[in-house]
Write a protein that holds these residues in place. Sequence first.
Motif, short mmCIF file in Angstrom:
data_model
loop_
_atom_site.label_atom_id
_atom_site.label_comp_id
_atom_site.label_asym_id
_atom_site.label_seq_id
_atom_site.Cartn_x
_atom_site.Cartn_y
_atom_site.Cartn_z
N PRO A 239 122.82 -11.47 -70.34
CA PRO A 239 124.43 -11.54 -69.98
C PRO A 239 125.21 -11.20 -70.81
O PRO A 239 125.94 -11.07 -70.74
CB PRO A 239 124.70 -13.24 -69.81
N ILE A 240 124.77 -10.64 -72.09
CA ILE A 240 125.78 -10.62 -73.41
C ILE A 240 125.00 -9.37 -73.79
O ILE A 240 124.08 -10.01 -75.19
CB ILE A 240 126.82 -12.12 -74.08
N ARG A 241 125.89 -8.52 -75.15
CA ARG A 241 125.21 -7.80 -75.81
C ARG A 241 125.89 -7.89 -76.63
O ARG A 241 127.46 -7.11 -76.50
CB ARG A 241 124.36 -6.79 -74.89
N VAL A 242 125.80 -7.27 -78.54
CA VAL A 242 126.96 -6.82 -79.35
C VAL A 242 126.88 -5.44 -78.69
O VAL A 242 126.23 -4.70 -78.44
CB VAL A 242 125.77 -6.51 -80.59
N VAL A 243 128.35 -4.48 -78.99
CA VAL A 243 127.92 -2.70 -79.26
C VAL A 243 129.55 -2.75 -80.07
O VAL A 243 130.26 -3.11 -80.37
CB VAL A 243 129.16 -2.73 -77.79
N VAL A 244 128.79 -2.06 -81.06
CA VAL A 244 129.35 -1.53 -82.28
C VAL A 244 129.37 -0.06 -82.27
O VAL A 244 128.26 0.61 -82.71
CB VAL A 244 127.90 -2.07 -83.74
N PRO A 245 130.17 0.76 -81.86
CA PRO A 245 130.07 1.97 -80.91
C PRO A 245 129.83 3.07 -82.54
O PRO A 245 130.00 3.72 -82.03
CB PRO A 245 131.42 2.68 -80.20
N TRP A 246 130.16 2.92 -83.50
CA TRP A 246 130.13 3.70 -84.63
C TRP A 246 129.30 3.88 -85.13
O TRP A 246 128.58 4.63 -86.61
CB TRP A 246 131.51 3.32 -86.28
N LYS A 247 128.19 3.20 -84.95
CA LYS A 247 126.88 3.17 -85.56
C LYS A 247 126.14 3.59 -84.22
O LYS A 247 125.67 3.37 -83.63
CB LYS A 247 126.66 1.29 -85.60
N TYR A 248 124.61 3.65 -84.55
CA TYR A 248 123.38 4.38 -84.41
C TYR A 248 123.32 3.02 -83.03
O TYR A 248 123.54 1.97 -83.83
CB TYR A 248 122.19 4.63 -84.35
N GLY A 249 123.19 3.57 -81.54
CA GLY A 249 122.56 2.31 -80.63
C GLY A 249 122.26 1.48 -81.03
O GLY A 249 122.10 0.08 -80.97
N TYR A 250 120.86 1.57 -81.91
CA TYR A 250 119.57 0.06 -81.96
C TYR A 250 120.38 -0.65 -82.76
O TYR A 250 119.92 -2.02 -82.21
CB TYR A 250 118.52 0.28 -83.03
N LYS A 251 122.02 -0.59 -83.70
CA LYS A 251 122.60 -1.45 -83.94
C LYS A 251 123.25 -2.73 -82.58
O LYS A 251 123.19 -3.95 -82.84
CB LYS A 251 123.81 -1.75 -84.79
N SER A 252 123.80 -2.05 -81.56
CA SER A 252 124.19 -2.51 -80.48
C SER A 252 123.06 -3.88 -80.10
O SER A 252 122.89 -3.20 -78.72
CB SER A 252 124.44 -2.09 -79.47
N ILE A 253 122.55 -4.60 -80.51
CA ILE A 253 121.83 -5.91 -79.86
C ILE A 253 122.00 -6.52 -78.34
O ILE A 253 122.67 -6.66 -78.26
CB ILE A 253 121.04 -7.07 -80.80
N LYS A 254 120.89 -6.26 -77.97
CA LYS A 254 121.10 -6.52 -76.78
C LYS A 254 120.64 -8.28 -75.91
O LYS A 254 120.27 -8.59 -76.63
CB LYS A 254 120.42 -6.06 -74.66
N ALA A 255 120.94 -8.86 -75.17
CA ALA A 255 120.58 -9.77 -74.83
C ALA A 255 120.59 -11.56 -75.98
O ALA A 255 119.90 -11.72 -75.70
CB ALA A 255 119.66 -9.68 -73.44
#
Length: 326
Positions: A239-255
């Motif tokens: 229901p909640i995740r991180v989004v850091v769009p200037w970094k590669y996607g794996y930094k945007s950790i889910k759940a």
Amino acid sequence: MPSIHKQPDWWISDLQPTDEQWFLNRRQFLTSLGIGGAALTAGGISGCDRGAGAETTPGAATRPAPGLYPAKRNQKFELDRPITRRKDVLNYINYYEFDPADKPRAVKLSQKLTTHPWTLKVTGLVKKPRTFDVEELQKRFPLEERLYRHRCVETWAMALPWTGFPLRHLLNLVEPLATAKYVRFVSFMRPSEAPGQHPGSSYPWPYHEGLRLDEALHDLALLATGVYGHPLPKQNGAPIRVVVPWKYGYKSIKAIVEIELVEKQPPTLWNTVAPHEYGFYSNVDPAVPHPRWSQAKEWMIDGSRMSKRATLPYNGYGRLVNQLYK
Ligand SMILES: Nc1nc2c(c(=O)[nH]1)N[C@H]1C(S)=C(S)[C@@H](COP(=O)(O)O)O[C@H]1N2
Ligand SMILES: [Mo]
């Protein structure tokens, strides 16, 4: 994040309905009538795509308080490319807890994750450690919609409308101590629901990531609870995740289930698994190739076509984040 890198196969499923295309067509139509974009988009993208009903959207995972979605769009964040079709974003995913290689299978298996109720613990070097109910968080901080680019290290890319709130709002609330220098994020650990987390797995579960504290406090760092004007589908990190769009996607950790403020740079799953391939910072950089492929170009996920573009430094967010790396 690939142990094996294959050319994208553009698998598109009929599993999920798409209303994104319809939205774009409708906008073109209204524009042709002279009804401007501003009035139309003020309520967020899904002001226009409600047709099928939020409750029946496959993959919708949480029970938002009525009226929270769609959130108003923050016009500060503009795109230089079309928004990716919703259907593609819901189907072309990475979710290693469910399947490390087979994207359709990961989408399917992720529907088993129990995402309600869900708590998020914020702890470590803070004055006021607390555990939050995720539904409550969505009411506490005003939700907004932001159009962000997304760039996976595997070279595929998207552009999508997230709904959420800046991570710094939550961090400021718990009052970081002066000794806090980094932020550690931890995802769920539930082998009974996530087959990729079986006891023999070679990954150090749960998924964990990290940011430097000043990166985490940057306005671009978002805690997302929705996408395309609806609560996050399970496959996209409900229901909640991180989004850091200037970094590669794996930094945007889910759940995520825990955020911990710490003094030392925390280990991250990908850096632990393959340190020579995945660094801690992982800022998008066309000039630095992955050891097994170039990062100079990227492929926009674009239905049955793929469009190749030049990768932008910091994924196009250099003007906003440059000062973090002086
Ligand atoms: N918990 C968790 N978070 C994760 C991943 C994952 O496997 N597990 N994959 C990452 C990778 S590699 C990418 S590219 C993005 C993909 O997000 P999306 O599937 O919503 O596009 O999520 C990231 N966050
Ligand atoms: Mo990724």
